[in-house]
Design an enzyme around this catalytic site. Structure first.
Site, short mmCIF file in Angstrom:
data_model
loop_
_atom_site.label_atom_id
_atom_site.label_comp_id
_atom_site.label_asym_id
_atom_site.label_seq_id
_atom_site.Cartn_x
_atom_site.Cartn_y
_atom_site.Cartn_z
CG HIS A 195 14.48 25.62 62.81
ND1 HIS A 195 13.88 25.28 64.00
CD2 HIS A 195 13.78 26.68 62.31
CE1 HIS A 195 12.85 26.10 64.22
NE2 HIS A 195 12.76 26.96 63.20
CB CYS A 233 12.05 22.58 65.31
SG CYS A 233 13.61 22.09 64.51
#
Length: 204
Positions: free
Chosen positions: A74, A144
């Site tokens: 992430h 993301c």
């Protein structure tokens, strides 16, 4: 004429698996190798699929066998003293390291930008109404890392590291990844602790 102000741009990288992917990946790879060898034994008249078994000396890794996964990444962009990221709740911001994920596992220096905070906020608002609406989130195709790669190029002209952006295709290139996709596609990831852009105080 005064030179323009330059603002540092950082990429915060988090391993959502907390090291589990690195530990489990060799086990899953070995299972894929065993399945591949079994298929070859069951089809002796077929020419071997050279290069698809990383366990064979002299061969090269291929899509059927996959490769070692170092993490489930992430990422977020840190610029103008705030951290910006995209998840199932849309584009959000927080103080650096301010989500429940805590501090990043690593920080990448992307470069610097002349883009002012005001212009950047306008840019984020336009992204939040187009490419990165919350309903557009997809764990494999619009996540993301898709967001940070887009923003990094806007701010600095540079992409984020390929080991991050290539992760979805590497997972899906294996039979194991394809088998898991129906279960993974609906997953919604939204680190808590940030305020959605355009919706003050995190309100919808």
């Amino acid at each position: 004429m005064e030179p323009p102000n330059l603002y540092p741009v950082k990429l915060y990288v988090y391993d959502l698996s907390k090291g589990l992917a690195r530990r489990l990946s060799p086990i899953m790879l070995e299972r894929e190798r065993q399945r591949h060898r079994q298929r070859e034994k069951q089809a002796p008249c077929r020419e071997p699929d050279a290069g698809l078994d990383p366990g064979t000396p002299g061969s090269r890794p291929g899509p059927k066998a996959g490769k070692q996964l170092e993490g489930i990444w992430h990422t977020s962009i840190v610029v103008h003293k705030d951290e910006f990221y995209f998840g199932s709740g849309g584009i959000s911001s927080c103080p650096p390291g301010g989500t429940l994920l805590g501090p990043p596992d690593s920080v990448v220096d992307v470069g610097s930008t002349e883009v002012t905070e005001e212009l950047f906020q306008e840019y984020l608002s336009s992204l939040g109404e187009s490419l990165f609406r919350r309903e557009a989130y997809n764990i494999f195709e619009n996540n993301c890392n898709t967001f940070t790669n887009e923003v990094a190029q806007f701010l600095t002209g540079r992409k984020i590291p390929s080991y991050i952006t290539d992760l979805p295709s590497e997972i899906l290139s294996t039979p194991f990844g394809q088998a898991l996709r129906p279960f993974l596609d609906p997953i919604q990831i939204q680190p808590h602790g940030g305020s959605p852009i355009g919706r003050p105080n995190g309100q919808s």
